[in-house]
Scaffold this motif. Structure first.
Motif, PDB file in Angstrom:
ATOM      1  N   ILE A 137      -4.860 -41.514  47.612  1.00 36.04           N
ATOM      2  CA  ILE A 137      -4.942 -42.241  46.532  1.00 36.04           C
ATOM      3  C   ILE A 137      -3.809 -43.274  46.059  1.00 36.04           C
ATOM      4  O   ILE A 137      -2.930 -43.070  46.764  1.00 36.04           O
ATOM      5  N   ASN A 138      -4.051 -44.473  45.225  1.00 35.89           N
ATOM      6  CA  ASN A 138      -3.032 -45.061  45.014  1.00 35.89           C
ATOM      7  C   ASN A 138      -1.994 -44.485  44.055  1.00 35.89           C
ATOM      8  O   ASN A 138      -2.572 -43.782  43.011  1.00 35.89           O
ATOM      9  N   LEU A 173      -2.437 -42.032  40.953  1.00 36.37           N
ATOM     10  CA  LEU A 173      -1.335 -41.276  40.357  1.00 36.37           C
ATOM     11  C   LEU A 173      -0.350 -41.914  39.782  1.00 36.37           C
ATOM     12  O   LEU A 173       0.084 -43.031  40.251  1.00 36.37           O
ATOM     13  N   VAL A 174       0.250 -41.596  38.604  1.00 31.96           N
ATOM     14  CA  VAL A 174       1.352 -42.377  37.881  1.00 31.96           C
ATOM     15  C   VAL A 174       2.476 -41.552  37.763  1.00 31.96           C
ATOM     16  O   VAL A 174       2.174 -40.490  37.438  1.00 31.96           O
ATOM     17  N   THR A 175       3.491 -42.090  37.587  1.00 28.46           N
ATOM     18  CA  THR A 175       4.866 -41.337  37.414  1.00 28.46           C
ATOM     19  C   THR A 175       5.404 -41.830  36.154  1.00 28.46           C
ATOM     20  O   THR A 175       5.381 -43.293  36.148  1.00 28.46           O
ATOM     21  N   ALA A 176       6.049 -41.071  35.207  1.00 31.01           N
ATOM     22  CA  ALA A 176       6.385 -41.636  33.824  1.00 31.01           C
ATOM     23  C   ALA A 176       7.865 -41.861  33.845  1.00 31.01           C
ATOM     24  O   ALA A 176       8.604 -41.321  34.346  1.00 31.01           O
ATOM     25  N   GLN A 177       7.935 -43.049  33.211  1.00 31.79           N
ATOM     26  CA  GLN A 177       9.305 -43.512  32.668  1.00 31.79           C
ATOM     27  C   GLN A 177       9.538 -43.409  31.210  1.00 31.79           C
ATOM     28  O   GLN A 177       8.559 -43.251  30.521  1.00 31.79           O
ATOM     29  N   GLN A 178      10.791 -43.265  30.991  1.00 32.29           N
ATOM     30  CA  GLN A 178      11.268 -43.056  29.269  1.00 32.29           C
ATOM     31  C   GLN A 178      10.559 -44.542  28.647  1.00 32.29           C
ATOM     32  O   GLN A 178      10.683 -45.490  29.214  1.00 32.29           O
ATOM     33  N   GLY A 179      10.100 -44.160  27.539  1.00 32.57           N
ATOM     34  CA  GLY A 179       9.511 -45.475  26.931  1.00 32.57           C
ATOM     35  C   GLY A 179       7.859 -45.276  26.986  1.00 32.57           C
ATOM     36  O   GLY A 179       7.438 -46.108  26.227  1.00 32.57           O
ATOM     37  N   LEU A 180       7.483 -44.511  27.582  1.00 32.82           N
ATOM     38  CA  LEU A 180       5.969 -44.402  27.599  1.00 32.82           C
ATOM     39  C   LEU A 180       5.319 -43.931  26.746  1.00 32.82           C
ATOM     40  O   LEU A 180       4.301 -44.439  26.140  1.00 32.82           O
ATOM     41  N   ASN A 181       6.033 -43.065  25.850  1.00 31.57           N
ATOM     42  CA  ASN A 181       5.587 -42.283  24.729  1.00 31.57           C
ATOM     43  C   ASN A 181       6.581 -41.500  24.266  1.00 31.57           C
ATOM     44  O   ASN A 181       7.667 -41.272  24.710  1.00 31.57           O
ATOM     45  N   GLU A 182       6.462 -40.894  23.104  1.00 33.02           N
ATOM     46  CA  GLU A 182       7.242 -39.806  22.414  1.00 33.02           C
ATOM     47  C   GLU A 182       6.487 -38.650  22.520  1.00 33.02           C
ATOM     48  O   GLU A 182       5.806 -38.117  21.669  1.00 33.02           O
TER      49      GLU A 182
END
Lengths: 257, 322
Positions: A137-138, A173-182
């Motif tokens: 998958i992407n 599939l995504v990987t989270a960076q700071q700033g995505l949410n709290e």
């Protein structure tokens, strides 16, 4: 929507690191959910609340990792899976972890898989993209915004400080960076509910994985602390003379300018 | 045993990135005397080939395609794997950049090999090479090597491995034609947020501000000094949380990890999380009103004083001597 979150139990890096015998001493240290994985959990819950479905958090580790899974359940995840490798795998590397996770996920028909973009202990940031590649998958890494409309996914990702806007589709599939949410703190009712939520424990046998298949490709020879820095020099005198002394030290002694 | 090594060259704003020259130097070590082949992917990139040769590549292969104009993991992996199939390398070196971090795990997965990310130093050469990388946000280091005899794949952290001396050399620059299809990601737009020119992760000089900077405008004097020294401005989490600057400038455990030659911390108290992102800088200068601030413990030089007095004076003083 069928949502999975890959989480890692990590050493709290506010802890003082003690190295002995070429290894980090973990006795008595605090462990936490990798902070970037918390963003992934939070985003998964938000997506589920908007689009329906179920959030399953998955980790690889030993029984100790149950605590972090319960925290994720208390935040609002629906189910948890612990792939316990304590008895089977001596040394895990990114190849090993990705292989195990992909074997677990391959028949789950996940629409969306989330992970942190990097773990603060090992810091390699490989497992997410490796899992996506194994599943065919992407993937998109270091995301700071996620918008799902049907099968279309609009994402903003951080690329060395700049914001890249892109479009792709599910499964993803995504990987989270700071700033995505709290990330939310688990509420008291959340913590009570989490105790009753399902936490499944699997071993490699349950996933039909042979130990040879997951032999690490890399080997850590030694872990050590950086050499202690000598105490620096606090300059003295009037501020203007300190400043000119600093400039001359940077030029002549440190030779960095 | 010598190894043939592929190195991914990267461009930014129409020029090769320094980290690509550093990656070539790393590749030389890993090669143990074998051939170092640089790879350039993009829409039009062949013009950069000779510069990679000048910095030590024996040969350059370019893959040019309209679908490679912007980076996507699908497009770049198809192009890079085509080069791998043709060249059959024994080792691969990328920069640990946005592209390198995103692409390297996919390539490693396809090659079913180990990947040693974020390498800051290499001991030994060729088959004996051992790689040093920071862990726990730079609070410790580990020495890692490949266990089997598969492809040695590393990414190198910018600003840590010295590039080779530039010299006029000749080397073949050839192109490989690859059909790039089925891109699952479409890049719509890139919004520039970082300061012009100098990227934080590659900056030789960083002027970082903390809560002590007190406002957005407070960063003006830091910017002026950074511009003068050809550096970049960074910030502590405190300054970002207080909205004095964008999170893209944050240095620390969550945020960027930097290793410039000179790090000037202005109005930063030195929380553990911040130190994790900068304590391996070569020279650290701390400017803080509080003589007890933690930042002085890692500083090579400290000035106890108000940054609003010190920074403008520092700028004037540098102007005099530069």
């Amino acid at each position: 929507m069928n949502i999975y979150v890959l989480v890692k139990r990590t050493f709290d890096t506010e802890e003082k690191l003690v190295v002995s015998g070429g290894q980090i001493q973990e006795d008595g240290a605090e462990f936490i959910i990798n902070p970037y994985d918390e963003y992934a959990i939070e985003e998964a819950i938000t997506v589920r609340d908007a689009h329906g479905g179920e959030v399953t958090v998955v980790t690889i580790g030993d029984e100790e990792a149950e605590k972090q899974l319960r925290t994720a359940l208390a935040m609002g995840a629906d189910k948890a899976v612990l792939i316990n490798t304590e008895d089977d795998v001596e040394e895990l590397d990114q190849f090993t972890s990705a292989y195990i996770l992909a074997e677990y996920l391959k028949d789950k028909e996940a629409d969306l898989i989330l992970a942190g973009n990097v773990a603060i202990d090992g810091g390699s940031g490989q497992v997410g993209p490796r899992v996506a590649d194994l599943l065919g998958i992407n993937y998109v890494t270091t995301i700071t915004s996620l918008e799902i409309d049907g099968d279309t996914v609009k994402i903003i990702r951080d690329i060395e400080g700049d914001a890249e806007e892109l479009e792709t589709s599910l499964p993803l599939l995504v990987t989270a960076q700071q700033g995505l949410n709290e990330p939310r703190y688990p509420s008291l009712p959340g913590i009570m509910k989490a105790k009753k939520k399902p936490l499944e424990e699997l071993e490699l046998d349950d996933l039909d994985i042979d130990e040879e298949d997951v032999e690490a490709k890399t080997q850590t020879l030694e872990v050590y602390l950086p050499p202690k820095k000598q105490a620096g020099r606090i300059l003295e005198g009037e501020i203007p003379s300190q400043v000119s002394e600093l400039v001359s030290l940077l030029r002549s002694e440190a030779k960095v300018i | 045993m010598s190894k043939k090594v592929l190195v991914l060259g990267e461009t930014r704003e129409g020029a090769l990135r320094n980290v690509s020259f550093e990656a070539i130097a790393a590749a030389k070590k890993v090669s143990g005397g074998g051939e170092v082949v640089a790879v350039l992917l993009g829409e039009t990139v062949s013009e950069f080939g000779s510069e990679l040769v000048a910095y030590g590549a024996d040969r350059v292969i370019t893959v040019e395609h309209p679908h490679l104009k912007s980076y996507t993991s699908d497009g770049y992996s198809q192009a890079f794997m085509a080069v791998v199939d043709q060249e059959q390398p024994q080792a691969i070196v990328f920069g640990h950049t946005a592209v390198g971090k995103d692409l390297s795990p996919k390539i490693a997965s396809k090659l079913q090999t180990g990947l040693i990310s974020d390498v800051t130093d290499i001991e030994g050469e060729g088959a004996d090479a051992v790689f040093i990388r920071p862990i726990y946000s730079g609070k410790a280091f580990e020495k890692v090597k490949l266990k089997d005899d598969g492809v040695v794949f590393i990414t190198v952290r910018p600003n840590n491995i010295a590039p080779l001396e530039r010299e006029e050399r000749s080397g073949d620059v050839s192109s490989l034609s690859v059909d790039i299809t089925n891109l699952r990601t479409i890049i719509k737009n890139v919004v520039r947020k970082s300061a012009e020119g100098v990227d934080l992760s590659e900056a030789k000089v960083i002027i970082a501000g903390g809560r002590g900077v007190k406002s957005k405008e407070g960063f003006d004097s830091l910017n002026e000094l950074a511009n003068l020294l050809g550096g970049a401005v960074g910030a502590s989490r405190g300054a970002c949380d207080a909205d004095y600057c964008d999170y893209s400038l944050q240095i620390g455990q969550t945020g960027k990890v930097v290793t410039p030659d000179l790090y000037i911390a202005a109005g930063i108290s030195g929380a553990i999380q911040h130190m994790a992102g900068m304590s391996n800088s070569k020279v650290i200068v701390a400017i803080n009103k509080d003589p007890e601030a933690n930042i002085f413990k890692v500083a090579d030089y400290g000035i106890v004083g108000d940054l609003f007095d010190v920074i403008p004076l520092l700028t004037e003083e540098f102007k005099k001597v530069m």
